[in-house]
Write a protein that holds these residues in place. Structure first.
Motif, PDB file in Angstrom:
ATOM      1  N   PHE A  86       8.927  11.092  -5.734  1.00 32.51           N
ATOM      2  CA  PHE A  86       7.487  11.313  -5.719  1.00 32.51           C
ATOM      3  C   PHE A  86       7.058  11.896  -4.373  1.00 32.51           C
ATOM      4  CE2 PHE A  86       8.474   8.438  -9.040  1.00 32.51           C
ATOM      5  CZ  PHE A  86       7.543   8.666 -10.027  1.00 32.51           C
ATOM      6  N   ALA A  87       7.502  13.126  -4.141  1.00 38.02           N
ATOM      7  CA  ALA A  87       7.120  13.854  -2.929  1.00 38.02           C
ATOM      8  C   ALA A  87       5.787  14.552  -3.161  1.00 38.02           C
ATOM      9  CB  ALA A  87       8.208  14.863  -2.574  1.00 38.02           C
ATOM     10  N   ASP A  88       5.382  15.354  -2.180  1.00 38.27           N
ATOM     11  CA  ASP A  88       4.121  16.086  -2.313  1.00 38.27           C
ATOM     12  C   ASP A  88       4.146  16.928  -3.584  1.00 38.27           C
ATOM     13  OD1 ASP A  88       1.547  17.105  -1.175  1.00 38.27           O
ATOM     14  OD2 ASP A  88       2.669  18.977  -1.253  1.00 38.27           O
ATOM     15  N   LEU A  89       5.260  17.617  -3.831  1.00 41.19           N
ATOM     16  CA  LEU A  89       5.546  18.163  -5.147  1.00 41.19           C
ATOM     17  C   LEU A  89       6.622  17.282  -5.751  1.00 41.19           C
ATOM     18  CD1 LEU A  89       5.737  22.074  -5.087  1.00 41.19           C
ATOM     19  CD2 LEU A  89       4.189  20.624  -6.382  1.00 41.19           C
ATOM     20  N   ASP A 112      11.567 -15.677  -4.390  1.00 42.38           N
ATOM     21  CA  ASP A 112      10.331 -15.098  -3.856  1.00 42.38           C
ATOM     22  C   ASP A 112       9.341 -14.859  -4.988  1.00 42.38           C
ATOM     23  OD1 ASP A 112       8.457 -13.921  -2.248  1.00 42.38           O
ATOM     24  OD2 ASP A 112       9.615 -12.138  -1.776  1.00 42.38           O
ATOM     25  N   GLN A 113       9.079 -13.594  -5.312  1.00 44.62           N
ATOM     26  CA  GLN A 113       8.133 -13.237  -6.356  1.00 44.62           C
ATOM     27  C   GLN A 113       8.852 -12.537  -7.494  1.00 44.62           C
ATOM     28  OE1 GLN A 113       4.928 -13.834  -6.592  1.00 44.62           O
ATOM     29  NE2 GLN A 113       3.952 -13.916  -4.585  1.00 44.62           N
ATOM     30  N   LEU A 114       8.454 -12.809  -8.722  1.00 45.09           N
ATOM     31  CA  LEU A 114       8.978 -12.056  -9.860  1.00 45.09           C
ATOM     32  C   LEU A 114       8.683 -10.565  -9.665  1.00 45.09           C
ATOM     33  CD1 LEU A 114       7.953 -14.248 -12.936  1.00 45.09           C
ATOM     34  CD2 LEU A 114      10.265 -13.879 -12.059  1.00 45.09           C
ATOM     35  N   GLY A 115       9.636  -9.736 -10.052  1.00 40.54           N
ATOM     36  CA  GLY A 115       9.481  -8.300  -9.896  1.00 40.54           C
ATOM     37  C   GLY A 115      10.331  -7.741  -8.777  1.00 40.54           C
ATOM     38  N   GLY A 116      10.774  -8.608  -7.840  1.00 43.67           N
ATOM     39  CA  GLY A 116      11.684  -8.179  -6.786  1.00 43.67           C
ATOM     40  C   GLY A 116      11.128  -7.055  -5.923  1.00 43.67           C
ATOM     41  N   GLU A 117      12.051  -6.298  -5.329  1.00 48.46           N
ATOM     42  CA  GLU A 117      11.677  -5.214  -4.426  1.00 48.46           C
ATOM     43  C   GLU A 117      10.810  -4.167  -5.114  1.00 48.46           C
ATOM     44  OE1 GLU A 117      12.982  -4.107  -0.884  1.00 48.46           O
ATOM     45  OE2 GLU A 117      12.466  -6.220  -1.002  1.00 48.46           O
ATOM     46  N   CYS A 118      11.199  -3.772  -6.327  1.00 49.68           N
ATOM     47  CA  CYS A 118      10.528  -2.653  -6.993  1.00 49.68           C
ATOM     48  C   CYS A 118       9.040  -2.898  -7.165  1.00 49.68           C
ATOM     49  CB  CYS A 118      11.188  -2.386  -8.353  1.00 49.68           C
ATOM     50  SG  CYS A 118      10.314  -1.131  -9.322  1.00 49.68           S
ATOM     51  N   SER A 172       4.634   1.908  -3.542  1.00 47.88           N
ATOM     52  CA  SER A 172       4.766   3.240  -2.942  1.00 47.88           C
ATOM     53  C   SER A 172       4.143   4.310  -3.826  1.00 47.88           C
ATOM     54  CB  SER A 172       6.237   3.562  -2.649  1.00 47.88           C
ATOM     55  OG  SER A 172       6.985   3.728  -3.829  1.00 47.88           O
ATOM     56  N   LYS A 173       4.380   4.227  -5.129  1.00 45.93           N
ATOM     57  CA  LYS A 173       3.826   5.253  -6.018  1.00 45.93           C
ATOM     58  C   LYS A 173       2.309   5.101  -6.141  1.00 45.93           C
ATOM     59  CE  LYS A 173       8.148   6.025  -6.478  1.00 45.93           C
ATOM     60  NZ  LYS A 173       9.011   5.481  -5.400  1.00 45.93           N
ATOM     61  N   THR A 174       1.815   3.873  -6.096  1.00 49.21           N
ATOM     62  CA  THR A 174       0.369   3.665  -6.121  1.00 49.21           C
ATOM     63  C   THR A 174      -0.279   4.326  -4.917  1.00 49.21           C
ATOM     64  OG1 THR A 174       0.680   1.534  -7.244  1.00 49.21           O
ATOM     65  CG2 THR A 174      -1.457   1.939  -6.224  1.00 49.21           C
ATOM     66  N   LEU A 175       0.311   4.117  -3.740  1.00 48.48           N
ATOM     67  CA  LEU A 175      -0.237   4.704  -2.519  1.00 48.48           C
ATOM     68  C   LEU A 175      -0.086   6.220  -2.512  1.00 48.48           C
ATOM     69  CD1 LEU A 175       1.093   2.160   0.145  1.00 48.48           C
ATOM     70  CD2 LEU A 175      -1.236   2.314  -0.750  1.00 48.48           C
ATOM     71  N   ILE A 176       1.114   6.710  -2.872  1.00 52.58           N
ATOM     72  CA  ILE A 176       1.364   8.161  -2.829  1.00 52.58           C
ATOM     73  C   ILE A 176       0.446   8.902  -3.793  1.00 52.58           C
ATOM     74  CG2 ILE A 176       3.051   9.945  -3.423  1.00 52.58           C
ATOM     75  CD1 ILE A 176       5.201   8.032  -2.256  1.00 52.58           C
ATOM     76  N   ASP A 177       0.325   8.397  -5.022  1.00 51.43           N
ATOM     77  CA  ASP A 177      -0.540   9.079  -5.994  1.00 51.43           C
ATOM     78  C   ASP A 177      -1.985   9.100  -5.522  1.00 51.43           C
ATOM     79  OD1 ASP A 177       1.467   9.727  -7.728  1.00 51.43           O
ATOM     80  OD2 ASP A 177       1.239   7.967  -8.987  1.00 51.43           O
ATOM     81  N   ALA A 178      -2.398   8.005  -4.864  1.00 47.84           N
ATOM     82  CA  ALA A 178      -3.782   7.934  -4.390  1.00 47.84           C
ATOM     83  C   ALA A 178      -4.046   8.942  -3.275  1.00 47.84           C
ATOM     84  CB  ALA A 178      -4.100   6.517  -3.915  1.00 47.84           C
ATOM     85  N   VAL A 179      -3.154   8.987  -2.290  1.00 51.17           N
ATOM     86  CA  VAL A 179      -3.415   9.889  -1.165  1.00 51.17           C
ATOM     87  C   VAL A 179      -3.208  11.355  -1.556  1.00 51.17           C
ATOM     88  CG1 VAL A 179      -2.907   8.141   0.576  1.00 51.17           C
ATOM     89  CG2 VAL A 179      -1.076   9.634  -0.224  1.00 51.17           C
ATOM     90  N   LYS A 180      -2.366  11.603  -2.567  1.00 53.54           N
ATOM     91  CA  LYS A 180      -2.188  12.989  -3.021  1.00 53.54           C
ATOM     92  C   LYS A 180      -3.471  13.545  -3.638  1.00 53.54           C
ATOM     93  CE  LYS A 180       1.614  14.112  -5.253  1.00 53.54           C
ATOM     94  NZ  LYS A 180       2.816  13.965  -6.125  1.00 53.54           N
ATOM     95  N   ALA A 194       7.188  -0.811   6.439  1.00 51.20           N
ATOM     96  CA  ALA A 194       6.279   0.215   6.954  1.00 51.20           C
ATOM     97  C   ALA A 194       5.214   0.574   5.933  1.00 51.20           C
ATOM     98  CB  ALA A 194       7.073   1.455   7.348  1.00 51.20           C
ATOM     99  N   MET A 195       5.628   0.670   4.682  1.00 49.37           N
ATOM    100  CA  MET A 195       4.707   1.096   3.636  1.00 49.37           C
ATOM    101  C   MET A 195       3.650   0.039   3.344  1.00 49.37           C
ATOM    102  SD  MET A 195       5.690   2.010  -0.209  1.00 49.37           S
ATOM    103  CE  MET A 195       6.034   0.268  -0.363  1.00 49.37           C
ATOM    104  N   ASN A 196       3.951  -1.211   3.654  1.00 50.41           N
ATOM    105  CA  ASN A 196       3.012  -2.293   3.368  1.00 50.41           C
ATOM    106  C   ASN A 196       2.211  -2.725   4.593  1.00 50.41           C
ATOM    107  OD1 ASN A 196       3.357  -3.216   0.410  1.00 50.41           O
ATOM    108  ND2 ASN A 196       5.446  -2.929   1.110  1.00 50.41           N
ATOM    109  N   LEU A 197       2.213  -1.893   5.637  1.00 52.67           N
ATOM    110  CA  LEU A 197       1.359  -2.149   6.789  1.00 52.67           C
ATOM    111  C   LEU A 197      -0.110  -2.035   6.384  1.00 52.67           C
ATOM    112  CD1 LEU A 197       3.209  -0.028   9.508  1.00 52.67           C
ATOM    113  CD2 LEU A 197       3.051  -2.529   9.449  1.00 52.67           C
ATOM    114  N   GLN A 198      -0.952  -2.817   7.036  1.00 50.88           N
ATOM    115  CA  GLN A 198      -2.382  -2.729   6.758  1.00 50.88           C
ATOM    116  C   GLN A 198      -2.991  -1.460   7.346  1.00 50.88           C
ATOM    117  OE1 GLN A 198      -4.191  -4.871   4.689  1.00 50.88           O
ATOM    118  NE2 GLN A 198      -2.050  -5.415   4.276  1.00 50.88           N
TER     119      GLN A 198
END
Length: 456
Positions: free
Chosen positions: A344-347, A34-40, A48-56, A160-164
């Motif tokens: 990487f929760a709310d706290l 598939d793509q280099l970098g795999g699941e992570c 996930s961390k890009t999205l979580i940090d942004a919405v926080k 779910a996390m990669n839904l538009q």
């Protein structure tokens, strides 16, 4: 012989093994379907961390009384633009990795690998020969009878996390690391979120401190997330909406959601690799058995990452890949004693080592030093005084565990992990100075209290 080393799977573990082996002068290839970098990098940790940090940022701004909110008092999120930012981050990291692979002459072979005998890897119609092999094929979600994935409204976490776009009501099955992080993400987006957890507490992660789990539960509930513990649940229908039947020791109810995210159930990927022919042992769950040098039962075959079971984390995969690459290259290396966990929760949550309950069950005499984050000046300046830091210390001053819930916990825990790996006691750390004002001063404060007394 085409290659000294062939790595099957270009996730973070495989990449680490390939780069480290190539740095030692080995001729290395990576086979990636598939793509280099795999699941992570492509679907899990980084997006996930890009999205979580942004919405926080919205949460932080919302509770900052000194920030103007406009006439309606509400902040808004452009999720389409955020997704674009996420994709740009992923592309940047993939580009960096490709540059490093090119620098060390690692050959990337696109396609699905098949292995039927030692020393040969088939990709499409081509067979490449190799001296050593690293299996880094990762893991995939599995569909569980009570929670059948359907690719529509019952999804695995990364789908779910990669839904538009995300619908209004989300039900998350599993209150572990992925469940807590996704609940944080979706609630920060203004969604109605429910977590269904089978166990009697949130974050039923081995070694996790109970006080941390309780603090995280309280914080998520403050944010409006409903958490149902000891929840025996199953999906009863998944047509337009997803309906769950939920039973607890004291109640029974039906819960509806527009989207169900199932965070439980994964298996190692070994399809196409004849482990019997390779004489590579697996455990009862099908994960490849390795020692602390990432070696399998065949001295020509190494395995790293999720396919080896245990903690399914990129942290472990990356280190295991480095260990495999070191040993292949002739440098003696083994897995560390301690593996930090960051959530990487709310706290944010950070943990390393064992909890006081685990240690007492083992007959080890320990004590706890706890520092509330409201005692740390920097936590007040960033307007995030909730949470605490805890050290678990033996009679000899040795640190057996550390736990933190609060601002910067995912960074702070690495400092303690380093000290523990180097066998530093609190007396060894007592003269170490931390710059002021910083969140990391909480470590210094805990050490000061353990050795002499309270500073803050």
């Amino acid at each position: 012989m085409d290659f000294d080393v062939t790595v099957i799977g270009g996730g973070v573990g495989g990449l680490a093994a390939a780069i480290r082996a190539a740095e030692s002068g080995k001729k290395v290839a990576i086979v990636e379907k598939d793509q280099l970098g795999g699941e992570c990098i492509n679907r899990a940790c980084i997006p996930s961390k890009t999205l979580i940090d942004a919405v926080k940022l919205l949460s932080k701004a919302d509770k900052a009384k000194w920030i103007g909110k406009g006439s309606n008092g509400e902040l808004s999120l452009n999720y389409e633009a955020l997704n674009q930012h996420k994709n740009e981050v992923i592309e940047k990291l993939r580009g960096n990795l490709k540059h490093t692979l090119d620098k060390y002459g690692v050959t990337v072979i696109p396609g699905r690998a098949e292995v039927k005998q030692e020393g040969e890897v088939k990709v499409g119609e081509k067979v490449i020969t190799t001296d050593k092999m690293v299996i880094s094929t990762g893991s995939v979600p599995i569909s569980i009878p009570d929670f059948p994935l359907n690719g529509k409204n019952v999804l695995d976490p990364w789908s779910a996390m990669n839904l538009q776009s995300v619908p209004p009501k989300v039900v998350i099955v599993g209150g572990g690391v992925a469940g807590v992080e996704l609940a944080t993400l979706f609630r920060s987006m203004g969604k109605e979120v429910t977590i269904l957890e089978l166990m009697p507490r949130l974050l039923p992660v081995p070694g996790m401190d109970k006080d941390v789990a309780d603090a995280v539960k309280s914080r998520l509930e403050e944010k409006g997330i409903r958490i149902i513990l000891q929840a025996k649940s199953k999906i009863s229908s998944a047509d337009e909406k997803v309906r769950f039947h939920v039973e607890t020791p004291s109640s029974s109810e039906d819960i509806d959601g527009d989207l169900a995210v199932i965070t439980i159930g994964r298996k190692g990927v070994t399809e196409g690799i004849d482990l019997n022919s390779l004489k590579v042992n697996v455990d009862k769950r099908g994960y490849i058995v390795v020692n602390d040098k990432a070696e399998t039962s065949n001295n020509k075959v190494y395995a790293v990452g999720d396919v080896t079971g245990g903690a399914l984390s990129a942290t472990k995969a990356w280190r295991q890949g480095l260990v495999a690459g070191d040993n292949i290259g002739g440098k003696q290396s083994k897995m560390p004693k301690y593996m930090p966990l960051s959530i990487f929760a709310d706290l944010e949550i950070g943990s390393v080592g064992k909890s006081i309950d685990d240690l007492k069950n083992e007959g080890i005499e320990v004590r706890e030093i706890t520092v509330k984050m409201e005692s740390i000046p920097r936590a007040l300046t960033v307007n995030e005084p909730q949470g605490f830091f805890k050290l678990v210390i033996g009679k000899d001053g040795r640190i057996h565990g550390a736990y933190m819930v609060g601002e910067g916990a995912t960074e702070v825990i690495n400092t303690v992990s380093m000290a523990m790996e180097l066998s530093a006691t609190v007396n060894d750390l007592y003269p170490v100075t931390f710059s002021h004002p910083t969140i990391t001063e909480v470590v210094s404060e805990a050490v000061q209290r353990a050795v002499s007394g309270e500073m803050y």
